[in-house]
Design an enzyme around this catalytic site. Structure first.
Site, PDB file in Angstrom:
ATOM      1  N   SER A 107       0.846  -1.184   0.000  1.00  0.00           N
ATOM      2  CA  SER A 107       0.000   0.000   0.000  1.00  0.00           C
ATOM      3  C   SER A 107       0.891   1.247   0.000  1.00  0.00           C
ATOM      4  O   SER A 107       1.656   1.440  -0.941  1.00  0.00           O
ATOM      5  CB  SER A 107      -0.954  -0.041   1.200  1.00  0.00           C
ATOM      6  OG  SER A 107      -1.955   0.941   1.106  1.00  0.00           O
ATOM      7  N   HIS A 167      -8.180  -5.085  -0.503  1.00  0.00           N
ATOM      8  CA  HIS A 167      -6.899  -4.403  -0.282  1.00  0.00           C
ATOM      9  C   HIS A 167      -5.887  -5.299   0.422  1.00  0.00           C
ATOM     10  O   HIS A 167      -4.685  -5.032   0.390  1.00  0.00           O
ATOM     11  CB  HIS A 167      -7.130  -3.116   0.526  1.00  0.00           C
ATOM     12  CG  HIS A 167      -5.923  -2.235   0.592  1.00  0.00           C
ATOM     13  ND1 HIS A 167      -5.196  -1.855  -0.525  1.00  0.00           N
ATOM     14  CD2 HIS A 167      -5.291  -1.662   1.652  1.00  0.00           C
ATOM     15  CE1 HIS A 167      -4.198  -1.089  -0.166  1.00  0.00           C
ATOM     16  NE2 HIS A 167      -4.217  -0.956   1.146  1.00  0.00           N
TER      17      HIS A 167
END
Length: 708
Positions: free
Chosen positions: A566, A681
């Protein structure tokens, strides 16, 4: 930023026009001469065909490596171990846990008693079987949690995601009947926030139709929804601005479940807020600084955390990172004139890590030089007193559960080489007991943990943890993975390495965790030192740690790899494009990469406070200085990266990773790319997918950094 009237149905024209202009600019930013924009069509036929072809190539190479199957089986055995800890929350109806294993890939929500949990073989009662639900409804459901109505906690709002996306549908569930409520509350899929008011009333922020979502794709309109009423009849009670990140409702209750305050929080940026409370005579905007968060209630006090220095009018000054409190009765009578008092203020190498409330007590975990301790705080006779909780030292102490019914809490205690344990604390009896301990996932006897400091470009000392073989020869030849994050005030704290230990350390390798500016290891100042115009500081810190490892002859560029996800994926991308000669491997997980278009991808616009806005020329200039996608150029040699993403990631769009891989291919540069078609995610929706991800990563790392 201009603030519209709190109940205005129409935004000021100037604000709306500005929002449209910035939106148009973001849409056109960096589109010139970008041949890979078509990969931004997340579910597009051509893009998915490209993804499948890339997956086939990467899996063909990595899964054919003889190490892959061994790594996969080892990782899965650790992740699905029957004797691993079942982490619980302390609820009024018992201890609750969400569990996944080889028989429950999607998981079960279940409960037990404290007495049973203490035993070697707790007896669990199933509340909801997500696997059975997915089969019955023919959906790839991923459980994202439940919000239950205090104090009975019988009725719950359950969030279910399709494949792991952040967007979820919300359905009302009866824990006594163990069934969804017929004609109960139902909110279709979306990125939404919901708070119970009472059994017949919800406060909801969601997509209400055209013009109710921010540029980041989150809601900014809060409505009151009554039972048995359609969404079209929900009554608007507050709206933020479309230029915000989002607006979300809140309800502040005491330990008995009584409501004292309802309101809404405008999330202006990733670290700035505006709080509004709803009062009988209308809404009141609180006079708190923007970098402040309302935390909760305990002992007749309202708690507020400050991420900036604040001097209320005529009052004493509170430092950044402090926790303050108000007398609740005084505050409710006049929230704008109530006087705050200090609960905790950090020292120079300290930071407030976590806090929680029990029936009467406040519990804090406090970081000191990236190691933590726990304390009980009690308000009595006009002052707060602190008592340490004697948990094991030189570990990471995390508050994992707190009870509303009693002064009881649970902690997880961990370090890189020490298996995680769960401790139960009863403040009334002053008892502390170790309830559970993770089985050893790897042989840690041959490794040692050390903490060092590197000197960054501006002279700042950057701490990092090195986990290395005890008998290491400092000849620069230890295969080493360097992990970092450095964003959003999130600290990286010591935690048991588990599968990493089995798949990496046991091979005689080293693992490093860097505590970079941008994170929260030393409080808000540590974060703000590497934010927006100074974001390059994070990349400088990471590079400084890499150089320090080489200087100490722990490793060398041939044997050094970078890993991050991320924001950490952006970190690794920046590191290998700025200093490619330092690394021979790069594991880039669900990354941000094209920072000139990030505000137009996924939830990117919500992070403008962290990185800046490429639609504004001055801010675009500093972003352009490091954006990894634009820094991939001909004539430069990069470490062959492994890029991992997920089609269902609606937070960081997979286009970042896709475009990076496609550009590397166009430049004739080698790379590996794998995109999980599900997973969100986290890039993994269940334990088997997670085991596959780990096996791919460590097969790749072994190929790049270890002798064949």
């Amino acid at each position: 930023m201009n603030t519209p009237p709190l109940f205005s149905a129409v935004l000021p024209l100037a604000a709306s026009a500005t929002s449209r202009t910035l939106s148009q600019e973001r849409t056109t930013l960096a589109t010139t001469n970008d041949p890979f924009l078509w990969l931004e069509d997340t579910e597009g036929q051509a893009a998915l065909a490209w993804v499948r072809a890339e997956n086939e190539k990467t899996l063909g190479v990595l899964q054919s490596d003889p190490r892959y199957r061994h790594f996969y089986e080892q990782a899965l055995s650790i992740l699905e171990a029957k004797d691993r800890i079942a982490y619980v929350s302390l609820e009024r109806r018992g201890l609750e846990n969400f569990w996944q294993d080889e028989n429950q890939a999607r998981g079960i929500w279940r409960r037990t008693t404290l007495e049973s949990y203490r035993s070697q073989d707790p007896q669990w009662q199933t509340i909801l079987d997500v696997d059975a639900l997915a089969i019955a409804e023919n959906r790839n459901w991923v459980f994202q949690g439940a919000s239950c109505l205090p104090p009975e906690e019988r009725l719950c709002l359950i969030s279910l995601s399709d494949g792991g996306k952040d967007a979820a549908s919300i359905r009302e569930f009866d824990r006594d009947a163990k069934a969804f409520v017929a004609d109960g509350f139902y909110l279709p899929e979306g990125k939404q926030h919901v708070s119970w008011v009472d059994g017949d009333t919800l406060l909801v922020a969601r997509d209400w139709g055209e013009g109710t979502l921010t540029q980041a794709g989150y809601p900014f309109v809060v409505k009151e929804l009554k039972r048995a009423h359609p969404l079209s009849e929900a009554r608007e009670i507050f709206r933020g601005e479309p230029t915000d990140v989002q607006t979300r409702p809140f309800v502040l209750r005491d330990s008995e479940g009584r409501i004292h305050v309802t309101g809404a929080t405008r999330v202006i940026s990733s670290s700035e807020y505006e709080h509004v409370v709803f009062r009988p005579d209308g809404p009141v905007k609180l006079n708190l600084p923007k970098k402040a968060a309302m935390i909760g209630l305990v002992g007749g006090r309202l708690l507020v955390k400050l991420d900036e220095e604040w001097t209320p009018s005529g009052d004493i000054s509170f430092g950044a990172g402090s926790l303050i409190s108000y007398d609740l009765a005084q505050w409710k009578q006049d929230p704008l004139r109530a006087k705050a008092s200090l609960v905790f203020q950090p020292g120079s190498r300290q930071a407030l890590s976590e806090l929680g409330t029990t029936k009467n007590l406040l519990i804090l975990t406090i970081l000191e030089n990236v190691q933590s301790k726990a304390f009980v705080y009690k308000y009595d006779q006009g002052a707060w007193s602190a008592t340490p909780i004697p948990l094991p030292e030189h570990t990471d102490v995390s508050l994992s559960a707190a009870s509303d019914e009693a002064d009881q809490a649970m902690f997880t205690v961990s370090s890189y080489l020490r298996p995680t344990s769960v401790w139960y604390f009863d403040a009334e009896s002053k008892s502390l007991e170790e309830l559970k301990k993770t089985p050893s996932a790897f042989d840690a006897s041959n490794h040692v943990v050390e903490q060092f400091e590197a000197t960054s470009r501006d002279g700042t000392s950057i701490p990092y943890f090195l986990v290395r073989p005890k008998n290491a020869r400092f000849d620069g030849a230890i295969p080493t993975l360097l992990y970092g994050y450095g964003g959003f005030q999130i600290p990286l704290l010591p935690s048991y390495l588990g599968p990493v230990g089995r798949l990496w350390l046991e091979q005689g390798n080293a693992y490093v965790v860097a505590n970079l500016r941008g994170g929260g290891e030393f409080g808000p100042q540590w974060h703000q030192a590497a934010q927006a115009a100074t974001k390059q500081t994070t990349w400088d810190d990471f590079i400084a740690v890499a150089e320090d490892l080489i200087r100490r002859k722990i490793t060398s560029p041939r044997w050094l790899g970078a890993i991050g996800g991320s924001q950490g994926g952006l970190l690794v991308g920046a590191a290998i494009t700025q200093r490619p000669e330092l690394f021979n491997a790069a594991i880039i997980q669900v990354p941000l990469f094209d920072m000139l278009r990030y505000t137009s991808l996924g939830a990117g616009a919500s992070w403008i406070g962290e990185y800046g806005d490429p639609a504004i020329a001055e801010q675009r200039a500093w972003i352009e200085g490091y954006s990894p996608y634009q820094k991939l150029v001909a004539g430069k040699t990069y470490p062959v990266p492994l890029i991992l993403t997920s089609t269902k990631d609606d937070r960081v769009n997979p286009a970042h990773g896709r475009k990076a891989a496609a550009k590397l291919a166009a430049l004739g540069k080698p790379y590996f790319y794998y995109e999980n078609i599900g997973g969100g995610h986290s890039a993994a929706a269940n334990l088997m997918e997670y085991a596959r991800e780990l096996a791919l990563e460590f097969t790749y790392a072994s190929k790049r950094l270890c002798s064949e």
